[in-house]
Design an enzyme around this catalytic site. Structure first.
Site, short mmCIF file in Angstrom:
data_model
loop_
_atom_site.label_atom_id
_atom_site.label_comp_id
_atom_site.label_asym_id
_atom_site.label_seq_id
_atom_site.Cartn_x
_atom_site.Cartn_y
_atom_site.Cartn_z
N SER A 78 0.83 -1.20 0.00
CA SER A 78 0.00 0.00 0.00
C SER A 78 0.87 1.25 0.00
CB SER A 78 -0.90 -0.01 1.23
OG SER A 78 -0.12 -0.14 2.39
N ASP A 103 -10.87 -0.71 17.98
CA ASP A 103 -10.16 -1.97 17.78
C ASP A 103 -11.15 -3.10 17.67
OD1 ASP A 103 -7.54 -1.02 17.85
OD2 ASP A 103 -7.63 -0.85 20.02
N LYS A 121 0.38 0.14 17.20
CA LYS A 121 -1.06 -0.15 17.10
C LYS A 121 -1.47 -1.17 18.16
CE LYS A 121 -4.52 -1.83 13.79
NZ LYS A 121 -5.33 -0.64 13.45
#
Lengths: 503, 503
Positions: free
Chosen positions: A204, A266, A298
């Protein structure tokens, strides 16, 4: 049922609503009155045989003509129209699949059929942003079980493009949650390809980070290959590192992520489906997943990482993937550079076995490559890392990387920023914490990833003892304005690096 | 930190995003680049001492100038600017209160402080639509307990305007969930005011229905009174029926409703807070709430109504309200008319004791008025309905209504539609079901509520036995186009009235 004397025609308005499909109609247009449209009505726009569902914004003044239907950029591209072509609008049909979302909110598990209908509608652009927000919320906080996650992953694969490679083993790697500078992909791919595995890597571009792997690779070679070109490179070299945007592997996931990210919720279920659906759609059979764990990463705790790893393995296995998960240190950036070109220089140093190459990046890359070599049957259990290290040290990986770049359109040298500024320590002591998130933000303020040479070059790591005036990091920018802008943010930050003074 | 050579100036773009605050910037504006803004960024717009948080749409083409900041209608009104005034923009500060919403999603109850912070941020326009959707979802499916609902109600009152009437007893009534034609307010208010109670009624205009009480009242007298005018009417007549839009009683609730409605989620907690916060803010002390129950009404079962009633009483009592709840029949529209003027004619027939006045509307009104008279101490328990009936039959209520209308600016006669069309039964049998929702939609297609004389006049009720060709209802419209439009919808509907044929 069209009783209006005048038809509507399309008009591209050039408003970027970030993938939300929005249509604009004048409040005094005959159709607004006769259909009873109001601001935020969900409407169906039909153009020839194509149609989209969009959210209506009613325009009061003369932005557009009375008989024009304006479209946002996303709506324009989804409908595929042309300025001036005739178009019909009506109320959107009721969104049947959302009743299952309501059921989920009231505590009823999703059936496989319901998940499939929801994913189909999302991929078709039929869910509004607030409907997707409700879905994401309903799935967060561990409210999705394994069966639901499997159904979601399978459905997401079902609505996208899917690649086939005519090989028994196709490997891939993925990193959950960005860590600045963690560009292992550009080292892992040449190592495992050099060992004879097939690794057609789609990466990405940066979305919220200062560089995605595709951005970094782009400073070394073209990445915007279409599917036939990608297939030619993989057939020739056993691997590639291209931008995934040209192939639509999991469009429903792309739609969800757009709403999920700003909410910051989340959901292991959504995350697992997101990651695995893209791997399966890309034709992978054997996958290693890296989960960095750290206070500003994260995933913030080993327990959370273990739960996520368990879910990834359970769902991946159910869908026929051979899958392995690595927990890694997420406490600080990887390597020295943050930003496309600066990260590429780190990658080159490792591949070329330069003396000063960042060892953390090298270690992480050979760990992941080693696991892939074992998973793909190229190394016995426990011997993958040694093989990866050997391929790297021998120059075979560097040779493969050069061949990959050549096959993708020709290797080039990353840029160097014209404007730099060194930030130094204000007091002496030991570096005890680094804020990944704010370092990433600073690199973006300096211009990354659009300005590919912009970003940060880090001079100290966790545990380093620094003197007053010792360089902490250097800001790199392509214009004086961006440098000044990043600098003013840097000066306003107290503790990008937390330095504890000695007593 | 503003390093841009050129300042931004405001521009009203006239785009109605239905209360969502949206700002528009050119992608090539210096500020977009230097601040790193992207489509959907949340930005803070400062104009003098005022500021708003808005969602950014990036504009690619020449809709606006490079140095202009466009604003949606809602953003324009919230900021209160003028075309061409200078304005500053920056990234919105993090929304701290949303972390409590995340906690709620993960199963942690709201604290009172968290609820207060959330409501404060919502009223300030700091929540995006998707953040509000997440909050609403997290509160749906019975996930709010009594303590949370009390905190939410109190906080909603706290952020809005609050009215004080300098009387010990101020009564009010409210109907949860619209039933077409249920205009009891216009009968209850004059009855209880005629008995000496104080009832300063603020009513809403239609949002998704063909008429709100304010729309119906407006066909009889002005309703757009400001607070001093309203106070004068109440001091003189003991009551009023005005549009609540001029006073901002619970702005946070108004924001939430806008996102809640299209999601169609049921949350007793949110509904109770919505209803009671507005009653308390309006200065009411004694409140009767009507819950119509029916298959196509908002509340569909007696059990759901009982649970809602229990919550209303518990929370209302905790906040110092004397509260009574009435479950009523929600299986079909009330009275004969649907639409502002047609409903007003029903009201007038009841108040004037006309022979053909709709008895269902009269019965509902005296039931609610009777409860209010008992609750407000004007009738002994069990004797309220008799008193209400007496006041209605004696003409005292009609006299009071004329006085109210005169005090509000002068009584007038509702309009009559120029274009009508009778819809007749296609086959003989007994009417066994009526679809409230689609009848309401049909009345809107005919032009209600904007065209005040438009709507439906119903000729049969549940249980009526009809012959082929017998009139079911008459469409009323102010223009031939709207009549034709409603007619084409009517012809496409099979079972607005379900008629079971006799064997």
């Amino acid at each position: 049922m069209n009783l209006n004397p005048d038809a509507l025609v399309l008009r591209r308005l050039g408003i970027d609503t970030y993938q939300e499909l929005v249509a604009y109609l004048r409040s005094d247009s005959p159709i607004c009155r006769s259909e009873g449209f109001e601001a935020q009505s969900r409407i169906q726009v039909c153009c020839g045989s194509r149609h989209i569902i969009a959210t209506l914004n009613v325009v009061h003044e003369s932005l557009i003509g009375r008989h024009q239907l304006g479209l946002s950029e996303a709506a324009w591209h989804a409908l595929g129209g042309e300025d001036g072509v005739p178009v019909k609008v009506k109320h959107a049909p009721p969104l049947q699949s959302f009743s299952a979302v309501r059921g989920k909110i009231y505590g009823r598990p999703f059936t496989s059929d319901a998940v499939e209908a929801i994913v189909h509608d999302i991929a078709g652009g039929h869910y509004s942003d607030i409907e997707m927000a409700a879905l994401i919320t309903a799935c967060s906080g561990n409210r999705m079980d394994v069966a639901e996650t499997i159904a979601l992953t399978r459905s997401m694969v079902g609505v996208g493009q899917r690649l086939y490679w005519e090989r028994d083993i196709v490997v891939d790697k993925h990193c959950v949650g960005g860590l600045p500078g963690n560009r292992t992909t550009l080292i892992v791919v040449p190592i495992v390809a050099a060992c004879g595995l097939t690794i057609p890597k789609t990466s990405s571009r940066a979305i919220t980070s200062p560089a995605g792997s595709a951005d970094t690779m782009e400073t070394l070679a073209p990445v915007g290959l279409d599917l036939p070109a990608m297939r030619r490179v993989v057939d020739q070299e056993g691997g590639c590192i291209v931008w995934g945007g040209a192939v639509s592997l999991s469009p429903a996931d792309d739609m969800l992520i757009r709403v999920e990210r700003p909410l910051g919720l989340d959901s292991d279920g959504l995350l697992v489906a997101s990651v695995l659906s893209k791997k399966i759609a890309a034709g992978s059979t054997h996958v290693v997943i890296d989960i960095p764990v750290g206070r500003t990463a994260k995933v913030r705790s080993p327990a959370a990482a273990a739960a996520l790893a368990g879910r990834l393995i359970e769902v991946g296995t159910a869908l026929g993937l051979a899958i392995d998960v690595v927990q890694s240190d997420g406490s600080q950036p990887v390597g020295r550079g943050i930003g496309p070109a600066l990260e590429a220089w780190d990658v080159l140093a490792v591949l070329r076995n330069e003396a000063g190459a960042p060892d953390d990046l090298r270690q992480r890359a050979v760990t992941l490559a080693g696991r892939l070599l074992e998973l793909g049957g190229k190394a016995l259990p426990g011997q993958g890392v040694a093989l990866a290290m050997e391929v790297l040290a021998s120059g075979a990986a560097w040779h493969k990387m050069q061949a990959l770049c050549a096959a993708q359109g020709g290797m080039r040298e990353p840029g160097r920023a014209a404007h730099t500024h060194v930030i130094t320590a204000q007091h002496a002591g030991k570096v005890v914490a680094v804020d990944n998130r704010r370092l990433a933000r600073l690199a973006k303020l300096a211009g990354a990833p659009k300005a590919s040479a912009a970003g940060l070059l880090l001079h100290v790591a966790l545990g380093t003892t620094v003197e007053v005036g010792q360089p902490l990091y250097t800001l790199h920018a392509e214009s004086p304005g961006e440098l000044a802008y990043a600098l003013s943010y840097a000066h306003a930050q107290e503790d990008l690096y937390t330095i504890e003074e000695h007593p």
